[in-house]
Enzyme design. Sequence first.
Site, PDB file in Angstrom:
ATOM      1  N   GLN A 243       0.834  -1.211   0.000  1.00  0.00           N
ATOM      2  CA  GLN A 243       0.000   0.000   0.000  1.00  0.00           C
ATOM      3  C   GLN A 243       0.869   1.261   0.000  1.00  0.00           C
ATOM      4  O   GLN A 243       0.531   2.258  -0.636  1.00  0.00           O
ATOM      5  CB  GLN A 243      -0.945   0.007   1.199  1.00  0.00           C
ATOM      6  CG  GLN A 243      -1.835   1.234   1.228  1.00  0.00           C
ATOM      7  CD  GLN A 243      -3.023   1.101   2.150  1.00  0.00           C
ATOM      8  OE1 GLN A 243      -3.797   0.167   2.012  1.00  0.00           O
ATOM      9  NE2 GLN A 243      -3.171   2.023   3.080  1.00  0.00           N
ATOM     10  N   GLU A 244       1.996   1.208   0.706  1.00  0.00           N
ATOM     11  CA  GLU A 244       2.903   2.366   0.721  1.00  0.00           C
ATOM     12  C   GLU A 244       3.392   2.656  -0.712  1.00  0.00           C
ATOM     13  O   GLU A 244       3.398   3.797  -1.162  1.00  0.00           O
ATOM     14  CB  GLU A 244       4.096   2.077   1.641  1.00  0.00           C
ATOM     15  CG  GLU A 244       5.149   3.171   1.617  1.00  0.00           C
ATOM     16  CD  GLU A 244       6.218   3.027   2.707  1.00  0.00           C
ATOM     17  OE1 GLU A 244       6.067   2.162   3.581  1.00  0.00           O
ATOM     18  OE2 GLU A 244       7.192   3.795   2.663  1.00  0.00           O
TER      19      GLU A 244
END
Length: 382
Positions: A243-244
């Site tokens: 997700q980062e």
Amino acid sequence: MIARTLFDSDMELFRDTVRKFLAAEAAPLHEKWEAQKFVDRDFWLKAGEQGMLCPQMPEQYGGFGVDFRYNCIVDEEIGRSGLSGLTTFLMHSDIVCEYILHYGNERQKQHYLPKMVSGESIGALAMSEPGAGSDVKSIKTTAIDCGDHYLVNGSKTFITNGFCSDIVVVAVKTELNAGARGVSLLILESGMAGFDKGQKLNKAGGHACDTAELFFDDVKVPKENLLGEEGQGFYYLMSDLAQERLAVAVNGLAVAESVLEQTIDYVQQRKAFGKQVSSFQNTRFKIAEMSTEMSVARVYLDRCIELHLEGKLDGVEAAKLKLHITDLQCKAIDECVQLHGGYGYMWEYPVTRAWADSRAQRIYAGSNEIMKEIISREILAR
Ligand SMILES: Cc1cc2nc3c(=O)[nH]c(=O)nc-3n(C[C@H](O)[C@H](O)[C@H](O)COP(=O)(O)OP(=O)(O)OC[C@H]3O[C@@H](n4cnc5c(N)ncnc54)[C@H](O)[C@@H]3O)c2cc1C
């Protein structure tokens, strides 16, 4: 341009609100934030009121319980606005709070998350150390088990939000010679005895986004601040990095598209040899190439967002995305600087700031060389 199909009308209304809010409330303050090297705490609170912080957070933890597309809208509008200091929110909303949401117990979630949504509490994630960045397993910060608490010693560097942070998810070694299995995550709170923050670091770009060193000298951290299970920290980090990397790409492409738009305006106005700079074949071809690359990237990125919403964006695809978009971003913005001539090297021009701000995109969230390692490892293991 292929029309985007990702966002519904409610989301577009949210985008409009965010865009207007940034123009009215953040743009006038950004130079001040650049000079002081952090975003005012007041602005965090205002952003919280607007629903811009951790919008994906379930309602029982103070959020709207909406999906990650709302985070993407915030990330895109920050990118589009050129207010790079606000990438500070990506770290807080897309990264730090997710560790607490995914791996925290109920007490930790109730205690930390509502204040992160409101902006009362600013979050940071501290993995990197002076001697260990890419190789997270080799961190040296230790957390020695002392019964009801850990004793933490060591230091971290390059920590986004480090200076302003109220809570920091810190990667520590709870077992010294166990490699990845020795890494755990602890929540440290600002003000704990022995926890000190260093100077705000002097970066080449992203000046308004605070980045600092953190020092731990015999910090007594209660056992209840352990996030998830002892020895699982490395696996939690690897799992949430997808997700980062997606968030970095979402922001990065929005920056590149916005800089290209500004450059198209510029070359149509600027004249050389009695002609518009846009009339030179080199200019037209560069713009055609960049626009084509961004259109292709947009379709790929939106598909990755869809996959993420379905819980199907794996680490390798996220690595490909991060590699592709941030390389494209840096290459395109460098071309845009060139098309601005000398003005492209002047700090008051947004293209110049974007050029300096973007460079770190290929380094953090796992360097692009590490992305190639991740991708090639999977391909060659088949
Ligand atoms: C603006 C900014 C914000 C940051 N924010 C945070 C944060 O909030 N939290 C945090 O924990 N960290 C943060 N970082 C740190 C960042 O994650 C690290 O800088 C990054 O992981 C690289 O680590 P390093 O700097 O130690 O470089 P090194 O690991 O020393 O790497 C040096 C070079 O060697 C290459 N390299 C390393 N290993 C390999 C390999 N196996 N194969 C090929 N090449 C390799 C790297 O790609 C790089 O080019 C931030 C950094 C910056 C610049």
